[in-house]
Design a protein around this motif. Structure first.
Motif, PDB file in Angstrom:
ATOM      1  N   ALA A 161       0.835  -1.206   0.000  1.00 53.85           N
ATOM      2  CA  ALA A 161       0.000   0.000   0.000  1.00 53.85           C
ATOM      3  C   ALA A 161       0.868   1.253   0.000  1.00 53.85           C
ATOM      4  CB  ALA A 161      -0.919  -0.010   1.217  1.00 53.85           C
ATOM      5  N   LEU A 162       1.975   1.222   0.748  1.00 53.09           N
ATOM      6  CA  LEU A 162       2.915   2.341   0.747  1.00 53.09           C
ATOM      7  C   LEU A 162       3.504   2.541  -0.647  1.00 53.09           C
ATOM      8  CD1 LEU A 162       4.691   4.478   2.128  1.00 53.09           C
ATOM      9  CD2 LEU A 162       6.250   2.630   2.818  1.00 53.09           C
ATOM     10  N   LYS A 163       3.860   1.445  -1.296  1.00 46.48           N
ATOM     11  CA  LYS A 163       4.399   1.532  -2.654  1.00 46.48           C
ATOM     12  C   LYS A 163       3.378   2.130  -3.618  1.00 46.48           C
ATOM     13  CE  LYS A 163       6.379  -1.327  -6.348  1.00 46.48           C
ATOM     14  NZ  LYS A 163       6.851  -2.679  -6.725  1.00 46.48           N
ATOM     15  N   GLU A 164       2.135   1.703  -3.511  1.00 48.90           N
ATOM     16  CA  GLU A 164       1.085   2.216  -4.402  1.00 48.90           C
ATOM     17  C   GLU A 164       0.855   3.709  -4.184  1.00 48.90           C
ATOM     18  OE1 GLU A 164      -2.263  -0.248  -3.626  1.00 48.90           O
ATOM     19  OE2 GLU A 164      -1.339  -2.050  -4.506  1.00 48.90           O
ATOM     20  N   ARG A 165       0.895   4.143  -2.941  1.00 50.95           N
ATOM     21  CA  ARG A 165       0.736   5.569  -2.659  1.00 50.95           C
ATOM     22  C   ARG A 165       1.878   6.378  -3.280  1.00 50.95           C
ATOM     23  NH1 ARG A 165      -1.136   6.306   3.652  1.00 50.95           N
ATOM     24  NH2 ARG A 165      -2.721   4.674   3.725  1.00 50.95           N
ATOM     25  N   MET A 166       3.090   5.868  -3.168  1.00 52.74           N
ATOM     26  CA  MET A 166       4.233   6.571  -3.757  1.00 52.74           C
ATOM     27  C   MET A 166       4.119   6.622  -5.275  1.00 52.74           C
ATOM     28  SD  MET A 166       7.322   5.067  -1.366  1.00 52.74           S
ATOM     29  CE  MET A 166       8.594   5.999  -2.254  1.00 52.74           C
ATOM     30  N   GLN A 167       3.625   5.546  -5.875  1.00 57.82           N
ATOM     31  CA  GLN A 167       3.477   5.519  -7.332  1.00 57.82           C
ATOM     32  C   GLN A 167       2.457   6.533  -7.824  1.00 57.82           C
ATOM     33  OE1 GLN A 167       2.597   1.330  -7.775  1.00 57.82           O
ATOM     34  NE2 GLN A 167       4.664   0.867  -8.502  1.00 57.82           N
ATOM     35  N   GLN A 168       1.519   6.922  -6.966  1.00 59.05           N
ATOM     36  CA  GLN A 168       0.549   7.941  -7.349  1.00 59.05           C
ATOM     37  C   GLN A 168       1.182   9.328  -7.420  1.00 59.05           C
ATOM     38  OE1 GLN A 168      -2.679   7.596  -4.562  1.00 59.05           O
ATOM     39  NE2 GLN A 168      -3.258   5.543  -5.244  1.00 59.05           N
ATOM     40  N   SER A 169       2.294   9.525  -6.718  1.00 59.15           N
ATOM     41  CA  SER A 169       2.995  10.810  -6.732  1.00 59.15           C
ATOM     42  C   SER A 169       4.185  10.828  -7.669  1.00 59.15           C
ATOM     43  CB  SER A 169       3.475  11.165  -5.316  1.00 59.15           C
ATOM     44  OG  SER A 169       2.392  11.279  -4.418  1.00 59.15           O
ATOM     45  N   ILE A 170       4.719   9.649  -7.995  1.00 62.21           N
ATOM     46  CA  ILE A 170       5.916   9.542  -8.834  1.00 62.21           C
ATOM     47  C   ILE A 170       5.570   8.718 -10.066  1.00 62.21           C
ATOM     48  CG2 ILE A 170       8.344   8.884  -8.931  1.00 62.21           C
ATOM     49  CD1 ILE A 170       7.785  10.998  -6.859  1.00 62.21           C
ATOM     50  N   ILE A 171       5.670   9.323 -11.231  1.00 57.67           N
ATOM     51  CA  ILE A 171       5.342   8.644 -12.477  1.00 57.67           C
ATOM     52  C   ILE A 171       6.632   8.228 -13.189  1.00 57.67           C
ATOM     53  CG2 ILE A 171       4.161   8.826 -14.698  1.00 57.67           C
ATOM     54  CD1 ILE A 171       2.271   8.984 -12.338  1.00 57.67           C
ATOM     55  N   GLY A 172       6.679   6.976 -13.639  1.00 55.72           N
ATOM     56  CA  GLY A 172       7.790   6.535 -14.482  1.00 55.72           C
ATOM     57  C   GLY A 172       9.088   6.261 -13.776  1.00 55.72           C
ATOM     58  N   GLN A 173       9.073   6.168 -12.446  1.00 52.95           N
ATOM     59  CA  GLN A 173      10.308   5.894 -11.702  1.00 52.95           C
ATOM     60  C   GLN A 173      10.080   4.725 -10.753  1.00 52.95           C
ATOM     61  OE1 GLN A 173      12.961   7.213 -12.572  1.00 52.95           O
ATOM     62  NE2 GLN A 173      12.664   9.306 -13.280  1.00 52.95           N
ATOM     63  N   GLU A 174       9.491   3.651 -11.266  1.00 55.14           N
ATOM     64  CA  GLU A 174       9.173   2.503 -10.422  1.00 55.14           C
ATOM     65  C   GLU A 174      10.416   1.881  -9.813  1.00 55.14           C
ATOM     66  OE1 GLU A 174       6.651  -1.695 -10.583  1.00 55.14           O
ATOM     67  OE2 GLU A 174       6.530  -0.273 -12.238  1.00 55.14           O
ATOM     68  N   ALA A 175      11.504   1.847 -10.573  1.00 54.35           N
ATOM     69  CA  ALA A 175      12.744   1.267 -10.044  1.00 54.35           C
ATOM     70  C   ALA A 175      13.262   2.078  -8.860  1.00 54.35           C
ATOM     71  CB  ALA A 175      13.804   1.210 -11.140  1.00 54.35           C
ATOM     72  N   VAL A 176      13.112   3.403  -8.927  1.00 59.57           N
ATOM     73  CA  VAL A 176      13.557   4.263  -7.825  1.00 59.57           C
ATOM     74  C   VAL A 176      12.710   4.002  -6.579  1.00 59.57           C
ATOM     75  CG1 VAL A 176      13.833   6.651  -7.053  1.00 59.57           C
ATOM     76  CG2 VAL A 176      14.386   6.024  -9.410  1.00 59.57           C
ATOM     77  N   ILE A 177      11.396   3.867  -6.758  1.00 55.91           N
ATOM     78  CA  ILE A 177      10.518   3.572  -5.624  1.00 55.91           C
ATOM     79  C   ILE A 177      10.891   2.238  -4.994  1.00 55.91           C
ATOM     80  CG2 ILE A 177       8.127   3.066  -4.974  1.00 55.91           C
ATOM     81  CD1 ILE A 177       7.247   5.038  -7.141  1.00 55.91           C
ATOM     82  N   ASP A 178      11.175   1.233  -5.823  1.00 57.28           N
ATOM     83  CA  ASP A 178      11.595  -0.069  -5.294  1.00 57.28           C
ATOM     84  C   ASP A 178      12.870   0.051  -4.470  1.00 57.28           C
ATOM     85  OD1 ASP A 178       9.464  -1.435  -6.384  1.00 57.28           O
ATOM     86  OD2 ASP A 178      10.527  -1.994  -8.217  1.00 57.28           O
ATOM     87  N   ARG A 179      13.822   0.845  -4.969  1.00 59.91           N
ATOM     88  CA  ARG A 179      15.091   0.988  -4.247  1.00 59.91           C
ATOM     89  C   ARG A 179      14.903   1.754  -2.945  1.00 59.91           C
ATOM     90  NH1 ARG A 179      15.420  -2.307  -7.535  1.00 59.91           N
ATOM     91  NH2 ARG A 179      17.181  -2.803  -8.884  1.00 59.91           N
ATOM     92  N   LEU A 180      14.012   2.738  -2.931  1.00 50.73           N
ATOM     93  CA  LEU A 180      13.729   3.450  -1.686  1.00 50.73           C
ATOM     94  C   LEU A 180      13.140   2.504  -0.646  1.00 50.73           C
ATOM     95  CD1 LEU A 180      12.219   6.842  -2.945  1.00 50.73           C
ATOM     96  CD2 LEU A 180      14.428   6.493  -1.837  1.00 50.73           C
ATOM     97  N   LEU A 181      12.232   1.642  -1.077  1.00 48.06           N
ATOM     98  CA  LEU A 181      11.630   0.682  -0.145  1.00 48.06           C
ATOM     99  C   LEU A 181      12.659  -0.342   0.328  1.00 48.06           C
ATOM    100  CD1 LEU A 181       8.149   0.065  -1.811  1.00 48.06           C
ATOM    101  CD2 LEU A 181       8.647   1.392   0.253  1.00 48.06           C
ATOM    102  N   ILE A 182      13.523  -0.787  -0.577  1.00 51.27           N
ATOM    103  CA  ILE A 182      14.573  -1.730  -0.177  1.00 51.27           C
ATOM    104  C   ILE A 182      15.487  -1.079   0.851  1.00 51.27           C
ATOM    105  CG2 ILE A 182      16.643  -2.941  -0.973  1.00 51.27           C
ATOM    106  CD1 ILE A 182      15.166  -3.541  -3.575  1.00 51.27           C
ATOM    107  N   GLY A 183      15.878   0.179   0.617  1.00 50.51           N
ATOM    108  CA  GLY A 183      16.725   0.884   1.573  1.00 50.51           C
ATOM    109  C   GLY A 183      16.045   1.034   2.923  1.00 50.51           C
TER     110      GLY A 183
END
Length: 330
Positions: A9-31
Motif C-alpha cells: 500500500a505504501l508503494k502504491e501511494r508513492m506511485q501515485q505521486s511519482i510517475i515513471g520511476q518505479e525502479a527508484v521507488i523499489d530501491r527506496l523501499l529496499i533501503g
C-alpha cells in the motif's frame, strides 16, 4: 492488513505521486526495509526530492531536509550546545539539528565541504551523534537519503570513498519515457487544481489517508531477517565481491578495468538487499535473480576504475555487468 499488504500500500501511494520511476521507488523501499542509507544521483528535475518526500509523506515519521551549500557548518547538521539563562542560573542545553529525524534528505550533498559531509558519518554508521563530548542516539527508524547532480561539478566537493562506502546503494535516476512524461504533466496539473480547490472551498479537499505506522517497517525487517539464504547463495554473493578484488582471476577485461575492489560492506549490502528484494517479491528464499537485480546499485559506487577504463569511457555499470557475466551462477 498484514505487513506485506501495508508495504505494498505504501508503494502504491508513492506511485501515485511519482510517475515513471518505479525502479527508484523499489530501491527506496529496499533501503528503508534493509535499514540502510541511499545516494540518489540524477539530473535536476528528475523527481529525486519528490520521491523522498512521497516516502516521508505516506509514513508515520519525522522528516527533515538539509540543503547542502558551501557555507554550511557541521553544527547546522548535528546541532550544538546553547547557553540558556534562567532565574535560577544559566546552563548549556543541546539543541538537536535537522539530522535528528526519521527520514533525512541531504539535498545536493556534494555542494558542502568535507567537514560538513563528515558530520553525517557517525549518524549514518553508528546511529548516534557526539557533540561536546556527549553522545545522542538517533531514533530507531533512521535513514539518510542524499542526492547529487552528476553533471555540474563547479563548486562541488566529491564524496570521499570512505563516505561513499557507507551508502547501502547508489541509485541512478534516468529521464522518463515520453508516455510517462505526459502523465507527469497531467499529475502536476491535477495537484495544482486540487490545491486551488482547497483554497477556495472550505472542506473541499479530500481527507488525507492515515500514514503507514513505523511498526510495519520493524515487522517487515524481522520477517526479512528470518528469510532463508542458502549457503550456495552466500558463496555466490561473496564471490561477486571477491571478483572485484582479484579481477585478474576472472578475465583480462576485468583486470584492465578495476583498480580497487569493493569492501566487505558490499557483501553485507548484497545480502541485506537481496533478502529484501526476495521478500518484496513474495518469496521466503533468495535466488540468483535477487542478487543480480540489486548488484549494480550496491557495487557501482564501491569500485575504483582504472585509468584505462576511465579513458575509454567504461562505466561502473559495465564493469558490474562483466563481473556478473564472469561469476558462475550457483
Amino acid at each position: 492488513m498484514g505487513t506485506m499488504e501495508q508495504i505494498q500500500a505504501l508503494k502504491e501511494r508513492m506511485q501515485q505521486s511519482i510517475i515513471g520511476q518505479e525502479a527508484v521507488i523499489d530501491r527506496l523501499l529496499i533501503g528503508l526495509l534493509a535499514n540502510g542509507n541511499l545516494l540518489l544521483e540524477g539530473l535536476p528535475g528528475l523527481a529525486k526530492t519528490r520521491a523522498v518526500k512521497a516516502l516521508a509523506k505516506n509514513m508515520e515519521c519525522d522528516y527533515s531536509r538539509i540543503q547542502f551549500t558551501p557555507d554550511l557548518l557541521p553544527a547546522d547538521v548535528t546541532g550544538t550546545e546553547m547557553y540558556f539563562q534562567s532565574d535560577t542560573g544559566g546552563q548549556f542545553k543541546f539543541q538537536p539539528g535537522p539530522i535528528f529525524a526519521n527520514i533525512v534528505l541531504a539535498d545536493e550533498i556534494n555542494r558542502a565541504p568535507a567537514k560538513v559531509q563528515a558530520a553525517l558519518l557517525e549518524a549514518m554508521e553508528e546511529r548516534q551523534v557526539t557533540v561536546a563530548g556527549t553522545t545522542h542516539k538517533m531514533a530507531p527508524l533512521f535513514m539518510v537519503l542524499a542526492t547529487q547532480n552528476p553533471v555540474e561539478q563547479e563548486g562541488t566537493y566529491p564524496l570521499p570513498e570512505a563516505q561513499m562506502d557507507r551508502f547501502l546503494m547508489h541509485v541512478r535516476i534516468e529521464y522518463p519515457p515520453l508516455a510517462d512524461e505526459i502523465e507527469v504533466i497531467r499529475l502536476v496539473r491535477r495537484e495544482e487544481q486540487a490545491a486551488l480547490m482547497a483554497q477556495t472551498e472550505e472542506g473541499g479537499a479530500e481527507a488525507p489517508r492515515p500514514p503507514i505506522a513505523q511498526d510495519v517497517v520493524f515487522d517487515a525487517r524481522r520477517e526479512i531477517a528470518a528469510l532463508h539464504c542458502a549457503e550456495a547463495m552466500e558463496t555466490y554473493m561473496a564471490t561477486i565481491v571477491q571478483a572485484t578484488r582479484t579481477p585478474a582471476e576472472f578475465g583480462d577485461t576485468l583486470a584492465k578495468w578495476i583498480e580497487i575492489g569493493a569492501s566487505p560492506r558490499a557483501s553485507l549490502a548484497l545480502d541485506r538487499c537481496a533478502r529484501t528484494h526476495a521478500w518484496l517479491a513474495g518469496r521466503d528464499y533468495v535466488d540468483p535473480e535477487d542478487v543480480r537485480a540489486i548488484a549494480p546499485d550496491v557495487l557501482r559506487h564501491r569500485l575504483a576504475l582504472s585509468y584505462e577504463a576511465q579513458g575509454t569511457g567504461v562505466s561502473a555499470d559495465q564493469v558490474v555487468a562483466e563481473v556478473l557475466a564472469q561469476v558462475a551462477l550457483p
